[in-house]
Design a protein around this motif. Structure first.
Motif, PDB file in Angstrom:
ATOM      1  N   CYS A  67      -4.288 -38.862 -22.377  1.00  0.00           N
ATOM      2  CA  CYS A  67      -5.810 -38.641 -22.025  1.00  0.00           C
ATOM      3  C   CYS A  67      -4.822 -36.644 -22.096  1.00  0.00           C
ATOM      4  CB  CYS A  67      -5.402 -38.785 -20.395  1.00  0.00           C
ATOM      5  SG  CYS A  67      -3.922 -38.707 -19.478  1.00  0.00           S
ATOM      6  N   HIS A  68      -3.927 -36.318 -22.325  1.00  0.00           N
ATOM      7  CA  HIS A  68      -4.220 -34.585 -22.803  1.00  0.00           C
ATOM      8  C   HIS A  68      -4.327 -34.321 -23.897  1.00  0.00           C
ATOM      9  CE1 HIS A  68      -1.628 -34.944 -18.670  1.00  0.00           C
ATOM     10  NE2 HIS A  68      -0.671 -35.464 -19.698  1.00  0.00           N
ATOM     11  N   TYR A  69      -4.927 -33.341 -24.232  1.00  0.00           N
ATOM     12  CA  TYR A  69      -5.412 -32.719 -25.332  1.00  0.00           C
ATOM     13  C   TYR A  69      -3.804 -32.891 -26.946  1.00  0.00           C
ATOM     14  CZ  TYR A  69      -5.797 -29.033 -28.959  1.00  0.00           C
ATOM     15  OH  TYR A  69      -6.441 -28.589 -30.060  1.00  0.00           O
ATOM     16  N   GLY A  70      -4.494 -34.071 -27.155  1.00  0.00           N
ATOM     17  CA  GLY A  70      -3.828 -34.213 -28.238  1.00  0.00           C
ATOM     18  C   GLY A  70      -3.436 -33.515 -29.564  1.00  0.00           C
ATOM     19  N   ALA A  71      -2.595 -32.639 -29.644  1.00  0.00           N
ATOM     20  CA  ALA A  71      -2.206 -31.709 -30.002  1.00  0.00           C
ATOM     21  C   ALA A  71      -0.768 -32.302 -30.873  1.00  0.00           C
ATOM     22  CB  ALA A  71      -2.442 -30.412 -30.017  1.00  0.00           C
ATOM     23  N   ILE A  72      -0.757 -32.250 -31.989  1.00  0.00           N
ATOM     24  CA  ILE A  72       0.658 -32.956 -32.493  1.00  0.00           C
ATOM     25  C   ILE A  72       1.420 -31.791 -33.389  1.00  0.00           C
ATOM     26  CG2 ILE A  72       2.336 -34.405 -33.528  1.00  0.00           C
ATOM     27  CD1 ILE A  72       0.851 -36.246 -32.327  1.00  0.00           C
ATOM     28  N   HIS A  73       2.484 -31.433 -32.702  1.00  0.00           N
ATOM     29  CA  HIS A  73       2.982 -29.798 -33.017  1.00  0.00           C
ATOM     30  C   HIS A  73       4.047 -30.015 -34.671  1.00  0.00           C
ATOM     31  CE1 HIS A  73       1.776 -26.676 -30.281  1.00  0.00           C
ATOM     32  NE2 HIS A  73       1.534 -28.101 -29.763  1.00  0.00           N
ATOM     33  N   ASN A  74       3.171 -30.805 -35.816  1.00  0.00           N
ATOM     34  CA  ASN A  74       4.026 -31.365 -36.890  1.00  0.00           C
ATOM     35  C   ASN A  74       3.304 -32.630 -37.807  1.00  0.00           C
ATOM     36  OD1 ASN A  74       6.291 -32.324 -38.364  1.00  0.00           O
ATOM     37  ND2 ASN A  74       7.228 -33.414 -36.828  1.00  0.00           N
ATOM     38  N   TYR A  75       3.132 -32.084 -38.754  1.00  0.00           N
ATOM     39  CA  TYR A  75       2.264 -32.773 -39.764  1.00  0.00           C
ATOM     40  C   TYR A  75       2.397 -34.079 -40.059  1.00  0.00           C
ATOM     41  CZ  TYR A  75       6.798 -34.283 -42.379  1.00  0.00           C
ATOM     42  OH  TYR A  75       7.752 -34.420 -42.596  1.00  0.00           O
ATOM     43  N   ASN A  76       3.020 -34.831 -39.239  1.00  0.00           N
ATOM     44  CA  ASN A  76       2.464 -36.458 -39.347  1.00  0.00           C
ATOM     45  C   ASN A  76       2.720 -37.025 -37.643  1.00  0.00           C
ATOM     46  OD1 ASN A  76       5.988 -36.138 -38.666  1.00  0.00           O
ATOM     47  ND2 ASN A  76       6.283 -37.777 -40.568  1.00  0.00           N
ATOM     48  N   CYS A  77       2.826 -38.224 -37.371  1.00  0.00           N
ATOM     49  CA  CYS A  77       3.028 -38.652 -36.029  1.00  0.00           C
ATOM     50  C   CYS A  77       4.239 -39.616 -36.578  1.00  0.00           C
ATOM     51  CB  CYS A  77       2.010 -39.718 -36.135  1.00  0.00           C
ATOM     52  SG  CYS A  77      -0.150 -39.066 -35.642  1.00  0.00           S
ATOM     53  N   GLU A  78       5.353 -39.425 -35.410  1.00  0.00           N
ATOM     54  CA  GLU A  78       6.715 -39.890 -35.511  1.00  0.00           C
ATOM     55  C   GLU A  78       6.378 -40.563 -33.296  1.00  0.00           C
ATOM     56  OE1 GLU A  78      10.212 -39.142 -36.902  1.00  0.00           O
ATOM     57  OE2 GLU A  78       9.091 -37.324 -37.724  1.00  0.00           O
ATOM     58  N   PHE A  79       7.462 -41.395 -32.904  1.00  0.00           N
ATOM     59  CA  PHE A  79       7.170 -41.289 -31.892  1.00  0.00           C
ATOM     60  C   PHE A  79       6.989 -39.946 -30.090  1.00  0.00           C
ATOM     61  CE2 PHE A  79       8.238 -45.561 -33.106  1.00  0.00           C
ATOM     62  CZ  PHE A  79       6.974 -46.188 -33.269  1.00  0.00           C
ATOM     63  N   PRO A  80       8.316 -39.760 -31.030  1.00  0.00           N
ATOM     64  CA  PRO A  80       8.614 -38.124 -29.770  1.00  0.00           C
ATOM     65  C   PRO A  80       8.129 -37.701 -29.548  1.00  0.00           C
ATOM     66  CG  PRO A  80      10.898 -39.124 -30.623  1.00  0.00           C
ATOM     67  CD  PRO A  80       8.858 -40.176 -31.698  1.00  0.00           C
ATOM     68  N   SER A  81       6.719 -37.466 -30.741  1.00  0.00           N
ATOM     69  CA  SER A  81       5.955 -36.453 -30.200  1.00  0.00           C
ATOM     70  C   SER A  81       4.571 -36.642 -29.403  1.00  0.00           C
ATOM     71  CB  SER A  81       5.396 -36.253 -31.892  1.00  0.00           C
ATOM     72  OG  SER A  81       6.254 -35.632 -33.005  1.00  0.00           O
ATOM     73  N   LEU A  82       5.010 -38.689 -29.638  1.00  0.00           N
ATOM     74  CA  LEU A  82       3.530 -38.664 -28.528  1.00  0.00           C
ATOM     75  C   LEU A  82       3.806 -39.068 -27.169  1.00  0.00           C
ATOM     76  CD1 LEU A  82       2.681 -42.353 -31.071  1.00  0.00           C
ATOM     77  CD2 LEU A  82       1.871 -39.744 -31.223  1.00  0.00           C
ATOM     78  N   PHE A  83       4.873 -38.844 -26.666  1.00  0.00           N
ATOM     79  CA  PHE A  83       5.183 -39.038 -25.277  1.00  0.00           C
ATOM     80  C   PHE A  83       5.032 -38.141 -24.673  1.00  0.00           C
ATOM     81  CE2 PHE A  83       9.228 -41.508 -26.440  1.00  0.00           C
ATOM     82  CZ  PHE A  83       8.570 -42.565 -26.929  1.00  0.00           C
ATOM     83  N   PRO A  84       4.523 -36.923 -24.740  1.00  0.00           N
ATOM     84  CA  PRO A  84       4.313 -35.336 -24.594  1.00  0.00           C
ATOM     85  C   PRO A  84       3.023 -35.394 -24.139  1.00  0.00           C
ATOM     86  CG  PRO A  84       5.237 -35.054 -25.759  1.00  0.00           C
ATOM     87  CD  PRO A  84       5.626 -36.213 -26.335  1.00  0.00           C
ATOM     88  N   LEU A  85       2.310 -36.366 -24.904  1.00  0.00           N
ATOM     89  CA  LEU A  85       0.704 -36.337 -24.331  1.00  0.00           C
ATOM     90  C   LEU A  85       0.091 -37.436 -23.947  1.00  0.00           C
ATOM     91  CD1 LEU A  85      -0.385 -35.695 -28.717  1.00  0.00           C
ATOM     92  CD2 LEU A  85       0.422 -34.337 -26.746  1.00  0.00           C
ATOM     93  N   SER A  86       1.247 -38.660 -23.360  1.00  0.00           N
ATOM     94  CA  SER A  86       0.774 -39.325 -23.265  1.00  0.00           C
ATOM     95  C   SER A  86       0.299 -38.716 -21.196  1.00  0.00           C
ATOM     96  CB  SER A  86       1.860 -40.908 -22.875  1.00  0.00           C
ATOM     97  OG  SER A  86       1.264 -41.713 -22.398  1.00  0.00           O
ATOM     98  N   CYS A  87      -0.465 -39.469 -20.283  1.00  0.00           N
ATOM     99  CA  CYS A  87      -0.434 -39.375 -19.337  1.00  0.00           C
ATOM    100  C   CYS A  87       0.050 -40.696 -18.302  1.00  0.00           C
ATOM    101  CB  CYS A  87      -1.722 -38.807 -18.462  1.00  0.00           C
ATOM    102  SG  CYS A  87      -2.738 -40.283 -19.178  1.00  0.00           S
ATOM    103  N   SER A  88       1.348 -41.647 -18.572  1.00  0.00           N
ATOM    104  CA  SER A  88       1.114 -43.017 -18.763  1.00  0.00           C
ATOM    105  C   SER A  88       2.441 -42.122 -18.255  1.00  0.00           C
ATOM    106  CB  SER A  88       1.170 -43.914 -19.341  1.00  0.00           C
ATOM    107  OG  SER A  88       0.088 -44.320 -19.301  1.00  0.00           O
TER     108      SER A  88
END
Length: 309
Positions: free
Chosen positions: A167-188
């Motif tokens: 639910c946060h602003y979904g900006a990933i500071h990388n060129y691809n998706c990896e599990f560690p990059s997703l956790f800061p974007l979650s409100c769970s």
């Protein structure tokens, strides 16, 4: 009712926000991707075509090249697309799928590199028993076991990540998706996810790293006890290619997953190292330092020239 709106897509910020830099990076990574596909496909072709390359070492090398083809193809097409696009988005489900494949293929490659270290141990330390120790059935079991363990490892983390709300602003500071990059974007609550990926990675990495270290400890001990200088040189030459790949891959992957996710350029560099650069370098490292592979490549190219000539 929870007071937030769930996002349906993420923004991949990539490597640079400058349009001119992105154009240059597109050309650079397009060349890297082409070299990766060409080099690894060539390794697969020569192993398939040359009857002299039928030993377990080349059996594992063929699977390593196949993994590198998959590894680069999971991330690089989307990266190249985003370098040309103004809207650098990826659906949440697509991002989770990419993270699953990155983790699964990367884990399989780590296990396969450990298996290749054991193969070198068997060849150098027990040459008379090598055929019994590395039978065809056993080699196939090691490869399928590597795939199964890595996929199970990735599946555990993927199933936990699917239940997260983003639910946060979904900006990933990388060129691809990896599990560690997703956790800061979650409100769970991501404490379970963080613990799961940490422990699965530690168990996975420590197991493979321990096998590599033990194998090479025995290899170096055997080599140093050889009386023949030529024998020592040949043994070191046999191991040097694999050891180079191990250091490039394990070093960057371990540093990437152990460090905290902050979106720093260092994280992106390590991700590029093990998922983009190493798959491109692997075929060149193995072909340049292996006389049999070089001879097989020359033979295949000569056949192609005769056919099209």
């Amino acid at each position: 009712m929870r007071n937030f709106s769930v996002v349906s897509e993420f923004i991949l910020l990539g490597l640079s926000a400058d349009a001119q830099v992105q154009a240059v990076l597109f050309v650079v990574f397009l060349v890297i991707y082409a070299l990766t596909l060409t080099g690894n496909s060539m390794i697969l072709l020569v192993i398939k075509a040359d009857v002299r390359l039928r030993s377990p070492m080349y059996f594992f090398l063929g699977h390593l090249s196949f993994l590198d083809l998959l590894y680069s193809s999971v991330s690089m097409p989307k990266m190249l697309e985003n370098l040309l696009s103004e809207r650098k988005t990826i659906p949440v489900k697509g991002c989770l799928a990419q993270a699953f494949f990155v983790f699964a293929i990367g884990g399989t490659e780590a296990l396969l590199l450990a298996v290749m270290a054991y193969d070198r141990y068997a060849a150098i330390c027990h040459p008379l028993l090598y055929g019994q120790m590395m039978s065809d059935r056993f080699c196939q079991g090691l490869v399928w076991g590597s795939w199964s363990l890595a996929i199970l490892n990735s599946l555990i983390n993927a199933l936990l990540a699917v239940n997260l709300d983003f639910c946060h602003y979904g900006a990933i500071h990388n060129y691809n998706c990896e599990f560690p990059s997703l956790f800061p974007l979650s409100c769970s609550d991501v404490s379970t996810n963080v613990a799961a990926i940490l422990w699965t990675f530690v168990i996975h990495a420590s197991g493979t790293f321990l096998l590599v270290v033990c194998s090479y400890g025995c290899i170096f001990s055997t080599i140093l006890n050889m009386s023949s200088t030529r024998g020592r040189s040949k043994a070191f030459s046999t191991c040097s290619s694999h050891l180079t790949v191990v250091m490039l891959y394990f070093g960057s992957a371990c540093l990437r997953y152990v460090m905290s996710t902050s979106g720093s350029p260092v994280e992106t560099f390590f991700s590029l190292q093990y998922s983009v650069i190493t798959p491109m370098l692997n075929p060149f490292i193995y072909s340049l330092k292996n006389k049999e592979v070089k001879a097989a490549v020359r033979k295949l190219l000569a056949r192609c020239c005769q056919h099209f000539g």
